[in-house]
Design an enzyme around this catalytic site. Structure first.
Site, PDB file in Angstrom:
ATOM      1  N   GLY A  73       0.793  -1.222   0.000  1.00  0.00           N
ATOM      2  CA  GLY A  73       0.000   0.000   0.000  1.00  0.00           C
ATOM      3  C   GLY A  73       0.825   1.271   0.000  1.00  0.00           C
ATOM      4  N   ASN A  74       1.941   1.280   0.725  1.00  0.00           N
ATOM      5  CA  ASN A  74       2.703   2.525   0.846  1.00  0.00           C
ATOM      6  C   ASN A  74       3.328   2.975  -0.473  1.00  0.00           C
ATOM      7  OD1 ASN A  74       4.526   0.210   1.215  1.00  0.00           O
ATOM      8  ND2 ASN A  74       6.051   1.817   1.317  1.00  0.00           N
ATOM      9  N   LYS A 122      -9.459  -8.253  11.342  1.00  0.00           N
ATOM     10  CA  LYS A 122      -8.953  -7.199  10.462  1.00  0.00           C
ATOM     11  C   LYS A 122      -9.894  -5.984  10.465  1.00  0.00           C
ATOM     12  CE  LYS A 122      -5.968  -6.305   7.030  1.00  0.00           C
ATOM     13  NZ  LYS A 122      -4.520  -6.388   7.110  1.00  0.00           N
ATOM     14  N   LYS A 149      -2.767  -9.904   0.943  1.00  0.00           N
ATOM     15  CA  LYS A 149      -2.249  -9.882  -0.428  1.00  0.00           C
ATOM     16  C   LYS A 149      -0.894 -10.582  -0.551  1.00  0.00           C
ATOM     17  CE  LYS A 149       0.951  -6.246  -0.667  1.00  0.00           C
ATOM     18  NZ  LYS A 149       1.073  -6.242   0.765  1.00  0.00           N
ATOM     19  N   LYS A 180       4.172 -11.221   5.482  1.00  0.00           N
ATOM     20  CA  LYS A 180       5.195 -11.254   4.424  1.00  0.00           C
ATOM     21  C   LYS A 180       6.143 -12.430   4.620  1.00  0.00           C
ATOM     22  CE  LYS A 180       5.017  -6.422   3.980  1.00  0.00           C
ATOM     23  NZ  LYS A 180       3.791  -6.380   3.177  1.00  0.00           N
TER      24      LYS A 180
END
Lengths: 339, 339
Positions: free
Chosen positions: A37-38, A154, A239, A301
């Protein structure tokens, strides 16, 4: 037709067939890159122009590595974007029928996919590179028995008042939680991705020479299978885990996870922070157990990297957008390998 | 390897190559179907569930004709949906940065594309048909010198108060028009579609056996080319004209325009209304000139049909969703042909 001609023709057709399928040579070079996102959405409710500029900047970096000869399949985050759509749905709810979360995830796939597609296409054109960018609306199947459904964790969308939160909780059976920033937020489940519905089409597009595919954006549109039917559900899929699954399916050489830090670190943010350039998957699992990688940030991640390496015996790289190119040359970022 | 084996191998590979390309046999059977808004969005601000049910019903009818052996490429309208997104953007504008129209069109491609994809996939699974549905986010290039830009005619989005309309007009240079239903609405240009950016990828997916592609939804995301760069613009493209272009590009056998009436009529809605089952493209042009087909309804459909037939010398069919199947057997609807 003479025997010689037939044989020559055979080789020519075989080579054309291989080119068509895009197998063999290029297979080893497939990289699945998950853009965080960043690298797509600047902080503090940025205007559209500012969002677009950041996306263009990120896409230039992606074009750089495509120019190096890598074959890229792109996935991307959608946290702030899906949050914005939820806020828009809430604000206009008396005028416009609200859409469930699965539909909103789909909308973000096209919102972000379109902007990336255009930026990438423009970057290629400027460099005289012949590439085609195709965003595919992608559904990802999760298991309805996934324990995440019993424990939604979430937070998504707007901050609600107590009254509205109570109402939403009773009307839709939403899980609501008081957020430390004030107001109540909805909690949704984040189940594990199991299967990518559009895999055959994605594979077909990836096999095309010069093709750049954007797929499984925002982790994919979450669906379950119920009596042979796909049914959209109110959830979000991580994701990074979805990109790990995509990388497995495509037999990718590298899973590249783009985040806001250059290196994965131990004791992150503490005095004794240690940046890592290399680690084995065994080490990664050890660090995970020791609690070095928090949930909702480096945790998924590392899990994505571990899943991919355990299955495919290849490599995962974690770094920030500015260090992609050197990281692929093994000169930057954090590389996780089998041994 | 013996000469005989080589020759057999040659034929096998050639046949595999043809299968891979999906050319020859199947080429004649391609149908581009443009599904109108009324088959996707019921009147009177329907709830999501009601929208979803209508889409599922429409998709069953599409699955029926796919089951007959036709190869379908689907485009769809997005009028009410893009209007809803504009309203949501307006209502939440103080909290969430608004998106321009090109981005919103992209969002509707995934919103509607996803729901159609899921409904179609479920219809196929129920029938034991092996088909893959893929929605592609599609940009469509228009000419920035198109006269539509000087004269925006297409009303979109919310009804504004006079104060807000004046403000929007001066701030964004929007064209605003007092609507007969009360309040001001924004007018946007509706330029002619020139080129489909993702054509190569669409073609690749269409060539895949068992593939159903959803493309150029809502007429496509409108972009112009400026110094070799694609730039999104605030416009909408007529979906029937875009589907005509798509049908040309795919060398389709039939352009199928699904609308809310069973037949094209002369003197529509009058005492002397005459429904037409067949007409030539010359007749169609004549009726157009006589003003039988109003702008914004049957007009663009007839224009789409005429453009396609003039270029491809094939047929166009206009009918409603309930009559598709018989219309393809030439037993229902209105068929427009070269002669």
């Amino acid at each position: 037709m003479s025997c010689l001609n037939s044989s020559t023709g055979y080789r020519a057709v075989l080579s054309a067939l291989n080119a068509e399928k895009g197998v063999s040579l290029s297979k080893q070079k497939i990289i699945v890159v998950a853009v965080g996102g960043n690298a797509l959405y600047p902080p503090n409710s940025p205007s559209f122009e500012i969002q677009k500029d950041l996306i263009a900047k990120t896409c230039k970096k992606l074009a750089d590595i495509i120019e190096e000869g890598h074959r890229l399949i792109i996935t991307h985050g959608n946290g702030p974007q899906v949050g914005n759509l939820l806020i828009q749905n809430e604000k206009a709810r008396r005028l416009v029928p609200s859409m469930p979360l699965d539909v909103l995830v789909a909308e973000t796939q096209a919102q972000i996919g379109y902007l990336m597609q255009q930026s990438l296409q423009n970057a290629f054109n400027r460099r005289g590179m012949h590439r085609r960018v195709t965003p595919v609306v992608t559904q990802v199947v999760v298991d309805q028995r996934d324990k995440a459904f019993k424990d939604p964790t979430k937070p998504v969308g707007p901050y609600y008042s107590k009254t509205r939160a109570t109402r939403l909780k009773s009307k839709y059976k939403w899980e609501m939680k008081l957020d430390r920033r004030g107001g109540y937020r909805r909690l949704v489940p984040s189940p594990k991705p199991i299967r990518i519905v559009e895999m055959a089409s994605i594979r077909k597009l990836v096999s095309q020479r010069g093709s750049v595919v954007i797929a499984a954006g925002g982790g994919g549109v979450p669906v379950i299978e119920r009596r042979g039917k796909l049914v959209g559900i109110e959830a979000v899929i991580d994701k990074d885990l979805a990109s790990s699954l995509l990388a497995n399916e495509l037999d990718a050489r590298t899973l590249l996870l783009v985040t806001d830090v250059r290196y994965v670190s131990l004791n992150f943010g503490k005095k004794n922070q240690a940046d890592l350039t290399e680690m084995t998957v065994d080490e990664a699992e050890g660090y995970m157990k020791e609690g070095h990688f928090p949930e909702g940030s480096m945790g998924p991640k590392m899990q994505a990297a571990i899943d991919f390496i355990r299955k495919e015996k290849r490599e995962a790289i974690i770094t920030s957008i500015g260090h992609l190119k050197k990281a692929l040359d093994r000169k930057d970022g954090t590389r996780v390998t089998l041994d």
